[in-house]
Design a protein around this motif. Sequence first.
Motif, PDB file in Angstrom:
ATOM      1  N   PRO A 101       0.797  -1.228   0.000  1.00  0.00           N
ATOM      2  CA  PRO A 101       0.000   0.000   0.000  1.00  0.00           C
ATOM      3  C   PRO A 101       0.827   1.274   0.000  1.00  0.00           C
ATOM      4  N   ILE A 102       2.023   1.243   0.595  1.00  0.00           N
ATOM      5  CA  ILE A 102       2.844   2.452   0.613  1.00  0.00           C
ATOM      6  C   ILE A 102       3.157   2.904  -0.812  1.00  0.00           C
ATOM      7  N   VAL A 103       3.558   1.961  -1.664  1.00  0.00           N
ATOM      8  CA  VAL A 103       3.892   2.291  -3.050  1.00  0.00           C
ATOM      9  C   VAL A 103       2.633   2.525  -3.877  1.00  0.00           C
ATOM     10  N   ILE A 104       1.670   1.633  -3.755  1.00  0.00           N
ATOM     11  CA  ILE A 104       0.487   1.692  -4.622  1.00  0.00           C
ATOM     12  C   ILE A 104      -0.345   2.930  -4.339  1.00  0.00           C
ATOM     13  N   GLU A 105      -0.528   3.288  -3.087  1.00  0.00           N
ATOM     14  CA  GLU A 105      -1.374   4.431  -2.749  1.00  0.00           C
ATOM     15  C   GLU A 105      -0.623   5.752  -2.826  1.00  0.00           C
ATOM     16  N   ASN A 106       0.646   5.770  -2.382  1.00  0.00           N
ATOM     17  CA  ASN A 106       1.371   7.036  -2.317  1.00  0.00           C
ATOM     18  C   ASN A 106       2.112   7.381  -3.602  1.00  0.00           C
ATOM     19  N   TRP A 107       2.402   6.389  -4.423  1.00  0.00           N
ATOM     20  CA  TRP A 107       3.103   6.650  -5.685  1.00  0.00           C
ATOM     21  C   TRP A 107       2.149   6.571  -6.870  1.00  0.00           C
ATOM     22  N   HIS A 108       1.340   5.509  -6.919  1.00  0.00           N
ATOM     23  CA  HIS A 108       0.437   5.320  -8.052  1.00  0.00           C
ATOM     24  C   HIS A 108      -0.948   5.930  -7.815  1.00  0.00           C
ATOM     25  N   GLY A 109      -1.257   6.277  -6.577  1.00  0.00           N
ATOM     26  CA  GLY A 109      -2.541   6.904  -6.293  1.00  0.00           C
ATOM     27  C   GLY A 109      -3.726   5.981  -6.474  1.00  0.00           C
ATOM     28  N   ALA A 110      -3.509   4.684  -6.308  1.00  0.00           N
ATOM     29  CA  ALA A 110      -4.575   3.691  -6.479  1.00  0.00           C
ATOM     30  C   ALA A 110      -4.948   3.097  -5.131  1.00  0.00           C
ATOM     31  N   ASP A 111      -6.170   2.620  -5.025  1.00  0.00           N
ATOM     32  CA  ASP A 111      -6.643   1.958  -3.817  1.00  0.00           C
ATOM     33  C   ASP A 111      -6.067   0.558  -3.774  1.00  0.00           C
ATOM     34  N   PHE A 112      -5.371   0.198  -2.698  1.00  0.00           N
ATOM     35  CA  PHE A 112      -4.730  -1.105  -2.612  1.00  0.00           C
ATOM     36  C   PHE A 112      -5.752  -2.244  -2.628  1.00  0.00           C
ATOM     37  N   GLY A 113      -6.912  -2.005  -2.052  1.00  0.00           N
ATOM     38  CA  GLY A 113      -8.024  -2.950  -2.173  1.00  0.00           C
ATOM     39  C   GLY A 113      -7.691  -4.339  -1.664  1.00  0.00           C
ATOM     40  N   ASN A 114      -8.195  -5.343  -2.365  1.00  0.00           N
ATOM     41  CA  ASN A 114      -7.970  -6.745  -2.015  1.00  0.00           C
ATOM     42  C   ASN A 114      -6.842  -7.286  -2.896  1.00  0.00           C
ATOM     43  N   PRO A 115      -5.615  -7.353  -2.378  1.00  0.00           N
ATOM     44  CA  PRO A 115      -4.483  -7.719  -3.246  1.00  0.00           C
ATOM     45  C   PRO A 115      -4.561  -9.147  -3.765  1.00  0.00           C
ATOM     46  N   LEU A 116      -5.126 -10.070  -2.981  1.00  0.00           N
ATOM     47  CA  LEU A 116      -5.213 -11.445  -3.451  1.00  0.00           C
ATOM     48  C   LEU A 116      -6.148 -11.550  -4.653  1.00  0.00           C
ATOM     49  N   ARG A 117      -7.326 -10.938  -4.535  1.00  0.00           N
ATOM     50  CA  ARG A 117      -8.281 -11.013  -5.627  1.00  0.00           C
ATOM     51  C   ARG A 117      -7.749 -10.283  -6.863  1.00  0.00           C
ATOM     52  N   ARG A 118      -7.161  -9.128  -6.651  1.00  0.00           N
ATOM     53  CA  ARG A 118      -6.624  -8.347  -7.772  1.00  0.00           C
ATOM     54  C   ARG A 118      -5.533  -9.148  -8.502  1.00  0.00           C
ATOM     55  N   THR A 119      -4.661  -9.804  -7.734  1.00  0.00           N
ATOM     56  CA  THR A 119      -3.597 -10.594  -8.347  1.00  0.00           C
ATOM     57  C   THR A 119      -4.167 -11.763  -9.129  1.00  0.00           C
ATOM     58  N   ARG A 120      -5.144 -12.471  -8.531  1.00  0.00           N
ATOM     59  CA  ARG A 120      -5.730 -13.608  -9.231  1.00  0.00           C
ATOM     60  C   ARG A 120      -6.384 -13.174 -10.547  1.00  0.00           C
ATOM     61  N   GLU A 121      -7.176 -12.117 -10.509  1.00  0.00           N
ATOM     62  CA  GLU A 121      -7.855 -11.683 -11.728  1.00  0.00           C
ATOM     63  C   GLU A 121      -6.849 -11.243 -12.781  1.00  0.00           C
ATOM     64  N   THR A 122      -5.783 -10.587 -12.346  1.00  0.00           N
ATOM     65  CA  THR A 122      -4.761 -10.155 -13.297  1.00  0.00           C
ATOM     66  C   THR A 122      -4.113 -11.358 -13.966  1.00  0.00           C
ATOM     67  N   VAL A 123      -3.765 -12.370 -13.187  1.00  0.00           N
ATOM     68  CA  VAL A 123      -3.164 -13.576 -13.762  1.00  0.00           C
ATOM     69  C   VAL A 123      -4.113 -14.222 -14.761  1.00  0.00           C
ATOM     70  N   ASP A 124      -5.374 -14.363 -14.379  1.00  0.00           N
ATOM     71  CA  ASP A 124      -6.367 -14.976 -15.277  1.00  0.00           C
ATOM     72  C   ASP A 124      -6.456 -14.229 -16.607  1.00  0.00           C
ATOM     73  N   ILE A 125      -6.551 -12.895 -16.520  1.00  0.00           N
ATOM     74  CA  ILE A 125      -6.736 -12.087 -17.727  1.00  0.00           C
ATOM     75  C   ILE A 125      -5.477 -12.103 -18.586  1.00  0.00           C
ATOM     76  N   VAL A 126      -4.309 -11.977 -17.958  1.00  0.00           N
ATOM     77  CA  VAL A 126      -3.055 -12.001 -18.718  1.00  0.00           C
ATOM     78  C   VAL A 126      -2.938 -13.308 -19.504  1.00  0.00           C
ATOM     79  N   LYS A 127      -3.298 -14.415 -18.873  1.00  0.00           N
ATOM     80  CA  LYS A 127      -3.201 -15.705 -19.571  1.00  0.00           C
ATOM     81  C   LYS A 127      -4.191 -15.769 -20.733  1.00  0.00           C
ATOM     82  N   GLN A 128      -5.375 -15.201 -20.555  1.00  0.00           N
ATOM     83  CA  GLN A 128      -6.319 -15.154 -21.677  1.00  0.00           C
ATOM     84  C   GLN A 128      -5.763 -14.313 -22.816  1.00  0.00           C
TER      85      GLN A 128
END
Length: 335
Positions: A101-128
């Motif tokens: 969250p330190i990098v994601i919120e303070n540098w990228h200005g994004a909500d850190f949210g649910n990192p596990l779910r975000r990572t899983r969905e990203t992996v799924d989509i990248v593979k598609q």
Amino acid sequence: MTDTERDVFLPVAAQPSVDALVEQARTGEALGYDTAWLPETWGRDAVTTLTSIAHGTEDIDIGTSIMPVYSRSPALIGQTAATLQEVSEGRFRLGLGPSGPIVIENWHGADFGNPLRRTRETVDIVKQVLSGEELEYDGEYFDLQGFRLRCDPPETVPPVETAGMGPKAVELAGRFADGWHALMLTAEGIQDRLEDFNRGSEMGDRDRSEQRVNLSLTCCALDDAEEAKRLVKAHTCFYIGGMGTFYRDNLARQGHEDVANEVYDNWQEGDREAAMAAMPDDLLEDLAVWGTPEEARERFERFADIDGPDAVSVSFPRGADLEQIERTMDALAPN
């Protein structure tokens, strides 16, 4: 020693130029390292730099470790992976992770949210995306449809690997990713997390032999062993004390809660020396590699002999200069 592969993590600290990073990757290639990994934090972006490295090397695999899942859309990450696989002529590996969250919120200005779910969905989509099929995805974060790569997908699909420290994150890596990037783990600690990874692999009905586990070690091999230890200890304490609570919690899970909290508290209060004094040498030796070249090689081989990891990576303290990085890379080279 086992037949564990040996990788190199190019420095997380700022380097003088992109050319310097290319030269470090060339050095790693000449020394026989299997993969050159590049982190992406708040310095040079990984994509441009890895493109230069791809053109400047011939045989060494290259990869991101890690590319944050919050700073680009999953489809763009897929496009990037396809392109880097093309320019590297099939040598690319994609390492993803949430960062913190330190990098994601303070540098990228994004909500850190649910990192596990975000990572899983990203992996799924990248593979598609990398499959070349039309993208259809209905997730919690992403609802996507109607597009596919307009260029040819990679003939050899690059592996999509994830970093993680907690049990659920590592289980997720085993279930959905092609590998796991582990760090700041003792020999005993990595066995616990390997159980999580293997369980995830079984849950996902994956072929475990095709998944790659990479253990990253902070290393420093210098004629001045005390200076090498100081650099490694300062780096380790920076992550435990200054990069949010994930590294602190990771160390606490391995049975070192008192040390983790003391390092963290002192660092947060601005007392760097007290934080470093709170890290005992015997625990540091269980987490990292330092010493004279001979001592460092001996320490490194103990990690290379751990049952489970497919690769062990040489990474460098953030305070190391170019000469110290090159000295360490040479001292711990597989050749």
